[in-house]
Design a protein around this motif. Sequence first.
Motif, PDB file in Angstrom:
ATOM      1  N   LEU A 176       0.775  -1.268   0.136  1.00 11.99           N
ATOM      2  CA  LEU A 176      -0.079  -0.035  -0.008  1.00 11.99           C
ATOM      3  C   LEU A 176       0.775   1.204   0.078  1.00 11.99           C
ATOM      4  CD1 LEU A 176      -2.572  -0.897   2.779  1.00 11.99           C
ATOM      5  CD2 LEU A 176      -2.872  -0.831   0.400  1.00 11.99           C
ATOM      6  N   ASN A 177       0.306   2.343  -0.500  1.00 13.91           N
ATOM      7  CA  ASN A 177       1.007   3.631  -0.540  1.00 13.91           C
ATOM      8  C   ASN A 177       0.722   4.041   1.087  1.00 13.91           C
ATOM      9  OD1 ASN A 177       1.022   6.541  -0.135  1.00 13.91           O
ATOM     10  ND2 ASN A 177       0.222   6.656  -2.510  1.00 13.91           N
ATOM     11  N   PRO A 178       1.884   4.624   1.527  1.00 20.06           N
ATOM     12  CA  PRO A 178       1.978   4.937   3.072  1.00 20.06           C
ATOM     13  C   PRO A 178       0.992   5.817   3.414  1.00 20.06           C
ATOM     14  CG  PRO A 178       4.252   4.825   2.068  1.00 20.06           C
ATOM     15  CD  PRO A 178       3.316   4.838   0.884  1.00 20.06           C
ATOM     16  N   ARG A 179       0.194   6.708   2.524  1.00 17.63           N
ATOM     17  CA  ARG A 179      -0.895   7.439   3.144  1.00 17.63           C
ATOM     18  C   ARG A 179      -2.009   7.003   3.161  1.00 17.63           C
ATOM     19  NH1 ARG A 179      -1.095  12.583  -1.436  1.00 17.63           N
ATOM     20  NH2 ARG A 179      -2.406  13.276   0.528  1.00 17.63           N
ATOM     21  N   ILE A 180      -2.396   5.750   2.705  1.00 16.40           N
ATOM     22  CA  ILE A 180      -3.516   5.169   2.850  1.00 16.40           C
ATOM     23  C   ILE A 180      -3.317   4.015   4.029  1.00 16.40           C
ATOM     24  CG2 ILE A 180      -4.653   5.929   0.873  1.00 16.40           C
ATOM     25  CD1 ILE A 180      -4.391   3.062  -0.169  1.00 16.40           C
ATOM     26  N   ALA A 181      -1.950   3.383   3.970  1.00 18.45           N
ATOM     27  CA  ALA A 181      -1.686   2.261   4.722  1.00 18.45           C
ATOM     28  C   ALA A 181      -2.356   2.169   6.241  1.00 18.45           C
ATOM     29  CB  ALA A 181      -0.192   2.109   4.978  1.00 18.45           C
ATOM     30  N   GLY A 182      -2.922   1.101   6.673  1.00 14.64           N
ATOM     31  CA  GLY A 182      -3.671   1.383   7.911  1.00 14.64           C
ATOM     32  C   GLY A 182      -4.974   1.917   8.078  1.00 14.64           C
ATOM     33  N   LYS A 183      -5.490   2.552   7.006  1.00 16.24           N
ATOM     34  CA  LYS A 183      -6.695   3.011   7.162  1.00 16.24           C
ATOM     35  C   LYS A 183      -7.843   2.145   6.441  1.00 16.24           C
ATOM     36  CE  LYS A 183      -5.061   7.826   6.268  1.00 16.24           C
ATOM     37  NZ  LYS A 183      -5.472   8.452   7.601  1.00 16.24           N
ATOM     38  N   GLU A 184      -9.161   2.607   6.755  1.00 12.00           N
ATOM     39  CA  GLU A 184     -10.446   1.862   6.288  1.00 12.00           C
ATOM     40  C   GLU A 184     -10.303   1.776   4.969  1.00 12.00           C
ATOM     41  OE1 GLU A 184     -14.276   1.580   8.437  1.00 12.00           O
ATOM     42  OE2 GLU A 184     -14.888   2.581   6.479  1.00 12.00           O
ATOM     43  N   LEU A 185     -10.335   0.459   4.129  1.00  9.64           N
ATOM     44  CA  LEU A 185     -10.386   0.331   2.756  1.00  9.64           C
ATOM     45  C   LEU A 185     -11.394  -0.321   2.147  1.00  9.64           C
ATOM     46  CD1 LEU A 185      -6.571  -0.466   2.388  1.00  9.64           C
ATOM     47  CD2 LEU A 185      -7.510   1.783   2.363  1.00  9.64           C
ATOM     48  N   ASP A 186     -11.653   0.044   0.880  1.00 10.25           N
ATOM     49  CA  ASP A 186     -12.936  -0.841   0.105  1.00 10.25           C
ATOM     50  C   ASP A 186     -12.265  -1.370  -1.110  1.00 10.25           C
ATOM     51  OD1 ASP A 186     -15.880  -0.071   1.097  1.00 10.25           O
ATOM     52  OD2 ASP A 186     -14.392   1.823   1.253  1.00 10.25           O
ATOM     53  N   ILE A 187     -12.454  -2.679  -1.139  1.00  9.53           N
ATOM     54  CA  ILE A 187     -11.615  -3.384  -2.270  1.00  9.53           C
ATOM     55  C   ILE A 187     -12.696  -3.913  -3.253  1.00  9.53           C
ATOM     56  CG2 ILE A 187     -10.109  -5.339  -2.752  1.00  9.53           C
ATOM     57  CD1 ILE A 187      -9.160  -3.321  -0.533  1.00  9.53           C
ATOM     58  N   PHE A 188     -12.268  -3.563  -4.698  1.00 12.60           N
ATOM     59  CA  PHE A 188     -12.861  -4.011  -5.592  1.00 12.60           C
ATOM     60  C   PHE A 188     -12.196  -4.918  -6.840  1.00 12.60           C
ATOM     61  CE2 PHE A 188     -14.223   0.162  -4.400  1.00 12.60           C
ATOM     62  CZ  PHE A 188     -15.574   0.058  -4.282  1.00 12.60           C
ATOM     63  N   ILE A 189     -12.558  -5.881  -7.345  1.00 13.38           N
ATOM     64  CA  ILE A 189     -11.780  -6.668  -8.267  1.00 13.38           C
ATOM     65  C   ILE A 189     -12.389  -6.817  -9.705  1.00 13.38           C
ATOM     66  CG2 ILE A 189     -10.360  -7.846  -6.457  1.00 13.38           C
ATOM     67  CD1 ILE A 189     -12.038 -10.391  -7.038  1.00 13.38           C
ATOM     68  N   TYR A 190     -11.694  -7.018 -10.725  1.00 15.52           N
ATOM     69  CA  TYR A 190     -12.313  -7.713 -11.943  1.00 15.52           C
ATOM     70  C   TYR A 190     -11.319  -8.488 -12.807  1.00 15.52           C
ATOM     71  CZ  TYR A 190     -10.664  -3.569 -14.388  1.00 15.52           C
ATOM     72  OH  TYR A 190      -9.995  -2.625 -15.181  1.00 15.52           O
ATOM     73  N   VAL A 191     -11.883  -9.323 -13.639  1.00 13.07           N
ATOM     74  CA  VAL A 191     -10.764 -10.252 -14.370  1.00 13.07           C
ATOM     75  C   VAL A 191     -10.974  -9.748 -15.868  1.00 13.07           C
ATOM     76  CG1 VAL A 191     -10.256 -12.642 -14.695  1.00 13.07           C
ATOM     77  CG2 VAL A 191     -11.136 -11.918 -12.606  1.00 13.07           C
ATOM     78  N   SER A 192      -9.778  -9.866 -16.419  1.00 12.64           N
ATOM     79  CA  SER A 192      -9.672  -9.795 -18.138  1.00 12.64           C
ATOM     80  C   SER A 192      -8.909 -10.734 -18.661  1.00 12.64           C
ATOM     81  CB  SER A 192      -9.326  -8.341 -18.257  1.00 12.64           C
ATOM     82  OG  SER A 192      -8.007  -7.975 -17.971  1.00 12.64           O
ATOM     83  N   SER A 193      -9.145 -11.150 -20.016  1.00 10.09           N
ATOM     84  CA  SER A 193      -8.373 -11.897 -20.971  1.00 10.09           C
ATOM     85  C   SER A 193      -7.089 -11.120 -21.016  1.00 10.09           C
ATOM     86  CB  SER A 193      -9.046 -12.340 -21.996  1.00 10.09           C
ATOM     87  OG  SER A 193      -9.690 -11.132 -22.611  1.00 10.09           O
ATOM     88  N   LEU A 194      -5.949 -11.970 -21.204  1.00  9.96           N
ATOM     89  CA  LEU A 194      -4.727 -11.520 -21.617  1.00  9.96           C
ATOM     90  C   LEU A 194      -4.952 -10.434 -22.444  1.00  9.96           C
ATOM     91  CD1 LEU A 194      -1.765 -11.719 -20.437  1.00  9.96           C
ATOM     92  CD2 LEU A 194      -1.234 -13.075 -22.263  1.00  9.96           C
ATOM     93  N   ASN A 195      -5.855 -10.385 -23.822  1.00 10.25           N
ATOM     94  CA  ASN A 195      -5.752  -9.484 -24.757  1.00 10.25           C
ATOM     95  C   ASN A 195      -6.977  -8.639 -24.381  1.00 10.25           C
ATOM     96  OD1 ASN A 195      -8.216 -11.228 -25.231  1.00 10.25           O
ATOM     97  ND2 ASN A 195      -7.575 -11.721 -27.225  1.00 10.25           N
ATOM     98  N   ARG A 196      -7.596  -8.620 -23.113  1.00 10.99           N
ATOM     99  CA  ARG A 196      -8.697  -7.513 -22.818  1.00 10.99           C
ATOM    100  C   ARG A 196      -9.878  -7.661 -23.646  1.00 10.99           C
ATOM    101  NH1 ARG A 196      -5.007  -2.333 -20.812  1.00 10.99           N
ATOM    102  NH2 ARG A 196      -3.835  -3.490 -19.071  1.00 10.99           N
ATOM    103  N   LYS A 197      -9.952  -8.592 -24.301  1.00  7.39           N
ATOM    104  CA  LYS A 197     -11.159  -8.629 -25.214  1.00  7.39           C
ATOM    105  C   LYS A 197     -12.404  -9.275 -24.310  1.00  7.39           C
ATOM    106  CE  LYS A 197      -9.101  -8.920 -29.654  1.00  7.39           C
ATOM    107  NZ  LYS A 197      -9.063  -9.925 -31.069  1.00  7.39           N
ATOM    108  N   LEU A 198     -12.050  -9.726 -23.339  1.00  3.21           N
ATOM    109  CA  LEU A 198     -13.288 -10.227 -22.254  1.00  3.21           C
ATOM    110  C   LEU A 198     -12.880  -9.739 -20.966  1.00  3.21           C
ATOM    111  CD1 LEU A 198     -13.423 -14.011 -23.323  1.00  3.21           C
ATOM    112  CD2 LEU A 198     -14.866 -12.447 -23.707  1.00  3.21           C
ATOM    113  N   ILE A 199     -13.733  -9.232 -20.366  1.00  4.19           N
ATOM    114  CA  ILE A 199     -13.591  -8.655 -19.040  1.00  4.19           C
ATOM    115  C   ILE A 199     -14.977  -8.946 -18.133  1.00  4.19           C
ATOM    116  CG2 ILE A 199     -13.692  -6.143 -17.836  1.00  4.19           C
ATOM    117  CD1 ILE A 199     -12.352  -5.246 -20.297  1.00  4.19           C
ATOM    118  N   SER A 200     -14.750  -9.322 -16.910  1.00  2.00           N
ATOM    119  CA  SER A 200     -15.753  -9.674 -15.984  1.00  2.00           C
ATOM    120  C   SER A 200     -16.446  -8.423 -15.315  1.00  2.00           C
ATOM    121  CB  SER A 200     -15.132 -10.402 -14.907  1.00  2.00           C
ATOM    122  OG  SER A 200     -14.521  -9.514 -13.831  1.00  2.00           O
TER     123      SER A 200
END
Length: 216
Positions: A176-200
């Motif tokens: 983490l960036n030291p400025r946000i380390a230890g703070k309350e965080l919200d986490i998002f993820i998504y997946v993409s194919s290697l060529n980025r033609k498919l994205i979740s």
Amino acid sequence: MAKLPEGILGPVSGTIGSIVGAKWRGVYYIRSKGKKRKKTRSKKQLASQAKFKFLQEFLKPFRPYFIVGFQNEALYCSEWNSAFSANYKAVTGQSPDFAIDYTLVKLSSGLQPGLRDPNVRYAARNKVEMTWTFQDEPMVTYDDQITMVIYCAEMNKAQGSIGGVSRADGKFVFKLNPRIAGKELDIFIYVSSLNRKLISPTHYLGKLIYASTTKP
């Protein structure tokens, strides 16, 4: 004054009376010229304008992530416009007390399968660890790329990684960036194919709260 770069039957570039000709992403189009506003805005219009501005400010830190996440959806508009439309319903409350429903935040759109059983935790004050289970199913490959976005609402800052970690890895440790380390965080993820033609679609993993007992 308008120009006809390809002759009288070609596209229009410029202004003709109340019509404006322009080009966007290689496509020529025409639109009506904007009119000057004379009337005072109503309370409803002011509230809508405030909501618009609130969402704009919220989305700014996420721009690098939805530029990729919406790249396949933005056919006749920009990735920014696609993301804005997709996240309008994530704004809750009434002006001026707006808030964000993080479960409705979308940084991506598509049909690519997401991760199975994703789990995220503070591994140390300055590290976030995510794990998941690899699944072998249609449209899934070992080299699918993981995008993780970490958002600190207190500072309105987002940090993350676009690719560089594959679906087959099963684990991702992010510093983490030291400025946000230890703070309350919200986490998002998504997946993409290697060529980025498919994205979740986007998966919201919830809030992370650092505990002083967390082992390094």
